[in-house]
Design a protein around this motif. Sequence first.
Motif, short mmCIF file in Angstrom:
data_model
loop_
_atom_site.label_atom_id
_atom_site.label_comp_id
_atom_site.label_asym_id
_atom_site.label_seq_id
_atom_site.Cartn_x
_atom_site.Cartn_y
_atom_site.Cartn_z
N THR A 300 0.85 -1.19 0.00
CA THR A 300 0.00 0.00 0.00
C THR A 300 0.89 1.23 0.00
OG1 THR A 300 -1.75 -1.14 1.21
CG2 THR A 300 -1.79 1.26 1.23
N ALA A 301 0.56 2.22 -0.85
CA ALA A 301 1.36 3.44 -0.95
C ALA A 301 0.44 4.63 -1.12
CB ALA A 301 2.34 3.34 -2.12
N ARG A 302 0.96 5.82 -0.84
CA ARG A 302 0.19 7.05 -0.97
C ARG A 302 0.47 7.69 -2.33
NH1 ARG A 302 -2.01 10.15 2.96
NH2 ARG A 302 -0.77 9.05 4.53
N THR A 317 3.55 7.33 -6.74
CA THR A 317 3.36 7.08 -5.32
C THR A 317 4.66 7.29 -4.57
OG1 THR A 317 3.92 4.72 -5.36
CG2 THR A 317 1.65 5.32 -5.93
N SER A 341 -4.46 6.69 -0.36
CA SER A 341 -3.66 5.47 -0.37
C SER A 341 -4.23 4.48 -1.38
CB SER A 341 -3.63 4.84 1.03
OG SER A 341 -2.91 5.66 1.93
N SER A 343 -3.76 0.34 -2.99
CA SER A 343 -3.18 -1.00 -2.86
C SER A 343 -2.66 -1.44 -4.23
CB SER A 343 -4.24 -1.99 -2.35
OG SER A 343 -4.65 -1.63 -1.04
#
Length: 356
Positions: A300-302, A317, A341, A343
């Motif tokens: 998971t990243a922003r 991201t 966020s 996935s």
Amino acid sequence: MSRDDGAGAALEADVTVSRGGGFRLQARITAAAGQTVAVMGPSGAGKSTLLGAIAGLVELDGGRVRLDGRDLSGFGKPVPASRRGTVLLGQDPRLFPHLTARENVAFGPRAAGTPAAAARRIADDWLDRVGLAGAGKQRPADLSGGQQQRVAIARALAASPRLVLLDEPLTSLDPVTADGIRTVLREHLNGRTCVVVTHDAVDAVALADRLIVVEGGRVAQTGPVREVLRSPATGFVASLAGLNRVVGMSRSGDCVADGVRFAGDSGAHVPDGQAVAAVFRPADVRVAEPGPAPDGTSWTARITRLEQTVAGVRVHTEAPGVAVDLATDALTEADLRPQVSISLHIPAGRVRLLPA
């Protein structure tokens, strides 16, 4: 008419040049006779300075330039630019505005002592080669930008140079015109030694045998063009190749970066605890579907920003910094926007691990 255009010469250049503001270029470049070498790098890396030093237009602070073993840079008495057997062509064709296309192209042979009538025949032959047959009587102001660049190429090559230096000659042209000029160069550089500075990986692949990447005044990577682009040693080279390059630490044969474990095919054999880079295509990264994760890497990243592309949207991201290519409708359906966020998943077998 004879088409003996001269033979390329082997280039060996060790260039040291200091500029204002503390910048220092220290770069070595070699090209075998008849070989084309591309030079790429960020703005301000020293690419044009390197060409200028080889051409004799920029004074060296150290090193030397040799063409077929002849030292052109003898300190205190360098060989003048006009006597080096080199031509330098940049974004601006720099044609003589008061001369016709024919007289512009004939200028080099006439300066070398070729009689006027023979020089004009050479010029007409070269204008025909670059697709401008019948344009000999026109002046530069009567020609389009692409036609002017073709005349400039004809003028450069009609002088039978032993070394051709190209400084981003396609940058100011539209894509269709640039592709036409690229084709002309690919055809007529054959057998000549050439160094081409470009910002476009397409130019490097289409024209060059080898690629040298200059960053911050130093050579960051060099090798066959496709090999460099396939195995980028820096983030800049990865961006040229359109690849993600995530640097982390080696752990049990994987790359661990920002808590994400990238498993991949690796010939690197990097010992645990040492730097390793995970390299993969933005198109191979997918928005993770609900349910059990398939084989590969999920995390998971922003989202930091969205970039429009020809094929859709590129999502950038952080932690780790990765680019993801998505179709526009996929972006809309998932309601993705900056600071949200996301996935992500990359399937097994899509990641290569390289020493960092």
